[in-house]
Design an enzyme around this catalytic site. Sequence first.
Site, PDB file in Angstrom:
ATOM      1  N   HIS A   1      19.414  -4.720   1.060  1.00 37.46           N
ATOM      2  CA  HIS A   1      19.393  -3.505   0.232  1.00 37.46           C
ATOM      3  C   HIS A   1      18.837  -3.954  -1.116  1.00 37.46           C
ATOM      4  O   HIS A   1      19.177  -5.053  -1.586  1.00 37.46           O
ATOM      5  CB  HIS A   1      20.807  -2.935   0.046  1.00 37.46           C
ATOM      6  CG  HIS A   1      21.479  -2.588   1.340  1.00 37.46           C
ATOM      7  ND1 HIS A   1      21.449  -1.323   1.891  1.00 37.46           N
ATOM      8  CD2 HIS A   1      22.177  -3.360   2.226  1.00 37.46           C
ATOM      9  CE1 HIS A   1      22.125  -1.319   3.036  1.00 37.46           C
ATOM     10  NE2 HIS A   1      22.563  -2.548   3.260  1.00 37.46           N
TER      11      HIS A   1
ATOM     12  N   THR B   1      27.594   1.263   5.251  1.00 35.44           N
ATOM     13  CA  THR B   1      27.226   1.885   3.966  1.00 35.44           C
ATOM     14  C   THR B   1      26.104   2.914   4.118  1.00 35.44           C
ATOM     15  O   THR B   1      25.563   3.398   3.130  1.00 35.44           O
ATOM     16  CB  THR B   1      26.782   0.827   2.939  1.00 35.44           C
ATOM     17  OG1 THR B   1      25.581   0.203   3.444  1.00 35.44           O
ATOM     18  CG2 THR B   1      27.853  -0.209   2.714  1.00 35.44           C
TER      19      THR B   1
ATOM     20  N   HIS C   1      19.918  -7.627   7.335  1.00 37.27           N
ATOM     21  CA  HIS C   1      19.016  -6.725   6.625  1.00 37.27           C
ATOM     22  C   HIS C   1      19.368  -6.792   5.142  1.00 37.27           C
ATOM     23  O   HIS C   1      20.352  -7.423   4.764  1.00 37.27           O
ATOM     24  CB  HIS C   1      19.164  -5.281   7.132  1.00 37.27           C
ATOM     25  CG  HIS C   1      20.533  -4.753   6.930  1.00 37.27           C
ATOM     26  ND1 HIS C   1      21.550  -4.912   7.872  1.00 37.27           N
ATOM     27  CD2 HIS C   1      21.099  -4.138   5.864  1.00 37.27           C
ATOM     28  CE1 HIS C   1      22.651  -4.395   7.388  1.00 37.27           C
ATOM     29  NE2 HIS C   1      22.415  -3.935   6.164  1.00 37.27           N
TER      30      HIS C   1
HETATM   31  C1  LIG Z   1      25.633   1.655  14.184  1.00 35.25           C
HETATM   32  C2  LIG Z   1      24.998   1.222  12.903  1.00 35.25           C
HETATM   33  C3  LIG Z   1      25.316  -0.019  12.338  1.00 35.25           C
HETATM   34  C4  LIG Z   1      24.719  -0.379  11.120  1.00 35.25           C
HETATM   35  C5  LIG Z   1      24.889  -1.723  10.513  1.00 35.25           C
HETATM   36  C6  LIG Z   1      26.309  -2.122  10.290  1.00 35.25           C
HETATM   37  C7  LIG Z   1      24.091  -2.718  11.370  1.00 35.25           C
HETATM   38  N1  LIG Z   1      23.871   0.467  10.489  1.00 35.25           N
HETATM   39  C8  LIG Z   1      23.426   0.148   9.171  1.00 35.25           C
HETATM   40  C9  LIG Z   1      24.536   0.646   8.231  1.00 35.25           C
HETATM   41  C10 LIG Z   1      24.807  -0.368   7.201  1.00 35.25           C
HETATM   42  C11 LIG Z   1      23.872  -1.097   6.539  1.00 35.25           C
HETATM   43  N2  LIG Z   1      24.561  -1.907   5.697  1.00 35.25           N
HETATM   44  C12 LIG Z   1      25.859  -1.687   5.869  1.00 35.25           C
HETATM   45  N3  LIG Z   1      26.017  -0.716   6.774  1.00 35.25           N
HETATM   46  C13 LIG Z   1      23.516   1.637  11.042  1.00 35.25           C
HETATM   47  C14 LIG Z   1      22.449   2.428  10.339  1.00 35.25           C
HETATM   48  C15 LIG Z   1      21.078   1.749  10.581  1.00 35.25           C
HETATM   49  C16 LIG Z   1      22.351   3.832  10.879  1.00 35.25           C
HETATM   50  C17 LIG Z   1      24.079   2.034  12.256  1.00 35.25           C
HETATM   51 ZN   LIG Z   2      23.635  -3.264   4.753  1.00 27.94          ZN
END
Ligand SMILES: Cc1cc(C(C)C)[n+](CCc2cnc[nH]2)c(C(C)C)c1
Ligand SMILES: [Zn+2]
Length: 259
Positions: free
Chosen positions: A93, A196, A91
Amino acid sequence: KWGYGEEDGPSAWHKSYPIAQGARQSPINIVPEEAVYDSRLPAISLSYDNCTSLTISNNGHSVVVEFEDMDDRSVIQGGPLEDAYRLKQFHFHWGGKNCDGSEHTVRGKTYVSELHLVHWNAVRYRTFGEAAAAPDGLAVLSIFLEKGDEHADLHTITDALYMVKFKGSIANFKGFNPKCLLPPSLRFWTYPGSLTTPPLYESVIWIVLAEPIRVSDKQMGKFRMLLFNAEEEEQTKRMENNFRPPQPLKGRTVRASFK
Ligand SMILES: Cc1cc(C(C)C)[n+](CCc2cnc[nH]2)c(C(C)C)c1
Ligand SMILES: [Zn+2]
């Protein structure tokens, strides 16, 4: 719920997610002169040739491409990693029309956007969810996007964004191999950090590539056509500035794979 706005954005997350003020939060500002060159760090090895992309979707926070992760067909290994980690999704940012939106910064420099390739440790954990809550559960490969000429392969993604304009939309997206989004050099910085976005779990081994890829303003403009809101919601909110600013290093060491 959480978002990137005034009321629900990064400065408010700590109220519902106290770990936001934890000891290994991400992103960070990387200061190359303070990174520790580690000659014992093996090179990063990406085996994406048999990867199986499945869908592209808008989760209300970013645009996400998901992969088949029931076996070790696409993995990252080497670098700081003890085990092979399975590719689960990637994904982005990004910022707004005239402002950058990377999460990590380098000597305070921001980039137009940042691509996160998310992998999980299927050797030690049974599911992604379990890995996402474990200290060595996730490995995120981060690639900076810098403003420049068009990126020939990014078109495959930007041309599909119209299909996932609204939060909750999902579309077929088979046959995409993200190795076409890698820069020529895999020189990297690495440090222990976190997701993040909430839940901000401190479960990520970050591998940040020093060399950016170049994308055009026009291509970035297509990301900004995405919306944070679902089709049935009356308020139209453009999806932009979906980044968390750098967090305190709190004594962590950033290692470099290069001098
Ligand atoms: C369990 C979980 C994992 C992730 C990412 C690491 C895929 N993410 C995205 C967090 C993230 C995005 N970029 C770095 N960390 C979430 C968000 C969609 C609630 C939940
Ligand atoms: Zn990310």
